[in-house]
Write a protein that holds these residues in place. Structure first.
Motif, PDB file in Angstrom:
ATOM      1  N   LYS A  70       0.802  -1.330  -0.173  1.00 31.57           N
ATOM      2  CA  LYS A  70      -0.272   0.396  -0.019  1.00 31.57           C
ATOM      3  C   LYS A  70       1.301   1.817  -0.345  1.00 31.57           C
ATOM      4  CE  LYS A  70      -3.794  -1.915   2.134  1.00 31.57           C
ATOM      5  NZ  LYS A  70      -5.244  -1.957   3.539  1.00 31.57           N
ATOM      6  N   ALA A  71       1.797   1.217   0.442  1.00 33.46           N
ATOM      7  CA  ALA A  71       3.010   2.109   0.862  1.00 33.46           C
ATOM      8  C   ALA A  71       3.473   2.352  -0.542  1.00 33.46           C
ATOM      9  CB  ALA A  71       3.873   1.953   1.371  1.00 33.46           C
ATOM     10  N   ARG A  72       3.941   1.572  -1.389  1.00 30.17           N
ATOM     11  CA  ARG A  72       4.693   1.580  -2.750  1.00 30.17           C
ATOM     12  C   ARG A  72       3.653   1.687  -4.189  1.00 30.17           C
ATOM     13  NH1 ARG A  72       8.893  -1.327  -3.921  1.00 30.17           N
ATOM     14  NH2 ARG A  72       8.816  -2.319  -2.361  1.00 30.17           N
ATOM     15  N   ILE A  73       2.073   1.986  -3.542  1.00 37.58           N
ATOM     16  CA  ILE A  73       1.723   2.013  -5.284  1.00 37.58           C
ATOM     17  C   ILE A  73       1.295   3.435  -4.385  1.00 37.58           C
ATOM     18  CG2 ILE A  73      -0.997   2.279  -4.823  1.00 37.58           C
ATOM     19  CD1 ILE A  73      -0.547  -0.867  -5.217  1.00 37.58           C
ATOM     20  N   ALA A  74       0.412   4.150  -2.608  1.00 33.92           N
ATOM     21  CA  ALA A  74       0.641   5.570  -3.108  1.00 33.92           C
ATOM     22  C   ALA A  74       2.192   6.117  -3.028  1.00 33.92           C
ATOM     23  CB  ALA A  74       0.117   5.901  -1.068  1.00 33.92           C
ATOM     24  N   GLY A  75       3.206   5.824  -2.560  1.00 38.07           N
ATOM     25  CA  GLY A  75       4.606   6.762  -2.798  1.00 38.07           C
ATOM     26  C   GLY A  75       3.889   7.157  -4.617  1.00 38.07           C
ATOM     27  N   TYR A  76       4.422   5.467  -5.253  1.00 37.39           N
ATOM     28  CA  TYR A  76       4.204   5.919  -6.541  1.00 37.39           C
ATOM     29  C   TYR A  76       3.021   7.051  -7.629  1.00 37.39           C
ATOM     30  CZ  TYR A  76       7.567   2.915  -8.472  1.00 37.39           C
ATOM     31  OH  TYR A  76       9.354   2.040  -8.866  1.00 37.39           O
ATOM     32  N   TRP A  77       2.188   6.873  -6.717  1.00 38.29           N
ATOM     33  CA  TRP A  77       0.582   7.478  -7.442  1.00 38.29           C
ATOM     34  C   TRP A  77       0.468   8.827  -6.847  1.00 38.29           C
ATOM     35  CZ3 TRP A  77      -1.016   5.440 -11.885  1.00 38.29           C
ATOM     36  CH2 TRP A  77      -1.913   5.781 -12.575  1.00 38.29           C
ATOM     37  N   HIS A  78       1.088   9.139  -5.774  1.00 36.25           N
ATOM     38  CA  HIS A  78       0.915  10.596  -5.515  1.00 36.25           C
ATOM     39  C   HIS A  78       1.358  12.008  -5.780  1.00 36.25           C
ATOM     40  CE1 HIS A  78       4.922  11.413  -4.549  1.00 36.25           C
ATOM     41  NE2 HIS A  78       4.490  12.548  -3.767  1.00 36.25           N
ATOM     42  N   ASP A  79       1.678  12.200  -7.454  1.00 35.66           N
ATOM     43  CA  ASP A  79       2.426  13.162  -7.536  1.00 35.66           C
ATOM     44  C   ASP A  79       2.140  13.065  -9.338  1.00 35.66           C
ATOM     45  OD1 ASP A  79       2.397  14.489  -5.831  1.00 35.66           O
ATOM     46  OD2 ASP A  79       4.615  14.723  -5.780  1.00 35.66           O
ATOM     47  N   THR A  80       0.999  11.663  -9.827  1.00 36.80           N
ATOM     48  CA  THR A  80       0.895  11.985 -11.022  1.00 36.80           C
ATOM     49  C   THR A  80      -0.298  12.482 -11.583  1.00 36.80           C
ATOM     50  OG1 THR A  80      -0.857   9.568 -10.157  1.00 36.80           O
ATOM     51  CG2 THR A  80       1.161   9.003 -10.703  1.00 36.80           C
ATOM     52  N   SER A  81      -0.496  13.173 -10.829  1.00 29.63           N
ATOM     53  CA  SER A  81      -1.358  14.182 -11.760  1.00 29.63           C
ATOM     54  C   SER A  81      -1.113  15.933 -11.396  1.00 29.63           C
ATOM     55  CB  SER A  81      -3.774  14.082 -10.935  1.00 29.63           C
ATOM     56  OG  SER A  81      -3.630  13.358 -10.828  1.00 29.63           O
ATOM     57  N   LYS A  82      -0.039  16.118 -10.853  1.00 35.65           N
ATOM     58  CA  LYS A  82       0.643  16.876 -10.698  1.00 35.65           C
ATOM     59  C   LYS A  82       0.246  17.845 -12.234  1.00 35.65           C
ATOM     60  CE  LYS A  82       3.240  19.490  -7.733  1.00 35.65           C
ATOM     61  NZ  LYS A  82       2.800  20.180  -6.775  1.00 35.65           N
ATOM     62  N   TYR A  83       0.805  17.212 -13.341  1.00 39.30           N
ATOM     63  CA  TYR A  83       1.449  18.248 -14.064  1.00 39.30           C
ATOM     64  C   TYR A  83      -0.226  17.855 -15.760  1.00 39.30           C
ATOM     65  CZ  TYR A  83       5.398  18.137 -12.449  1.00 39.30           C
ATOM     66  OH  TYR A  83       6.598  18.067 -11.767  1.00 39.30           O
TER      67      TYR A  83
END
Ligand SMILES: [Fe+2]
Ligand SMILES: [Fe+2]
Length: 192
Positions: free
Chosen positions: A42-55
């Protein structure tokens, strides 16, 4: 898991530093998850995904958000990328795990009530080594020993950073910080 990581890499392919950052957050969050008894996947998924909408542009970021939410945060649109990332993880991968979604949503400001994973992602966002913050080693070390203390430290840094830029922190951000400071004072009083 592999699909999520691949998609995150694809979404950030034009932003190599941001990609390094999300990898750093994921790796740091996994280490902290193992120490603090949280599911490392869960930590890995949240970490990878948290900024994917940034741009994504603002229309894309807000397309899954309700009008009330968009209105509420229009003076602090930085939060949209966090809320949008949680929505897109649900939409694209059917992930409805509230622990993961909540950690993504509150990675910018924290929150009053936070799960251990919320705290881990929040702190990892600040102290992952690729971001280059000078105190990142110290914050990581602190987070291994006292996650709440590390979180409060990062909240304070983040608020000061906003103020230094001549901006006003959001009410949500200030209230979250105040709440945890109060909680800490309460704990301190109990132990003395
Ligand atoms: Fe972010
Ligand atoms: Fe981040």
């Amino acid at each position: 898991m592999i699909e999520i990581i691949k998609r995150a890499e694809e979404k950030l392919k034009d932003h190599p530093n941001r990609l390094k950052h999300v990898i750093g957050v994921a790796e740091t969050a996994v280490k902290l998850a193992l120490i603090h008894g949280v599911d490392p996947d869960k930590a890995r998924i949240a970490g990878y995904w948290h900024d994917t909408s940034k741009y994504d542009d603002i229309h894309t970021q807000t397309k899954d958000l309700d009008t009330e939410t968009i209105e509420r945060y229009k003076t602090h649109p930085v939060i949209y990328h966090a809320l949008a990332a949680a929505k897109s993880l649900e939409r694209e991968f059917g992930i409805h795990d509230e622990e993961i979604l909540s950690a993504i949503r509150c990675h910018v400001w924290g929150n009053k009530v936070m799960s251990t994973l919320d705290k881990i992602i929040f702190v990892a966002d600040s102290c992952e080594p690729n971001r280059g913050f000078e105190d990142s080693m110290m914050v990581f070390q602190l987070a291994t020993e006292d996650l709440d203390q590390a979180m409060i430290y990062c909240m304070k840094q983040s608020i000061e950073h906003v103020i230094d830029k001549g901006k006003t922190p959001s009410i949500d951000q200030l209230e979250a910080y105040e709440y945890h400071m109060e909680e800490k004072r309460g704990k301190t009083q109990h132990t003395h």
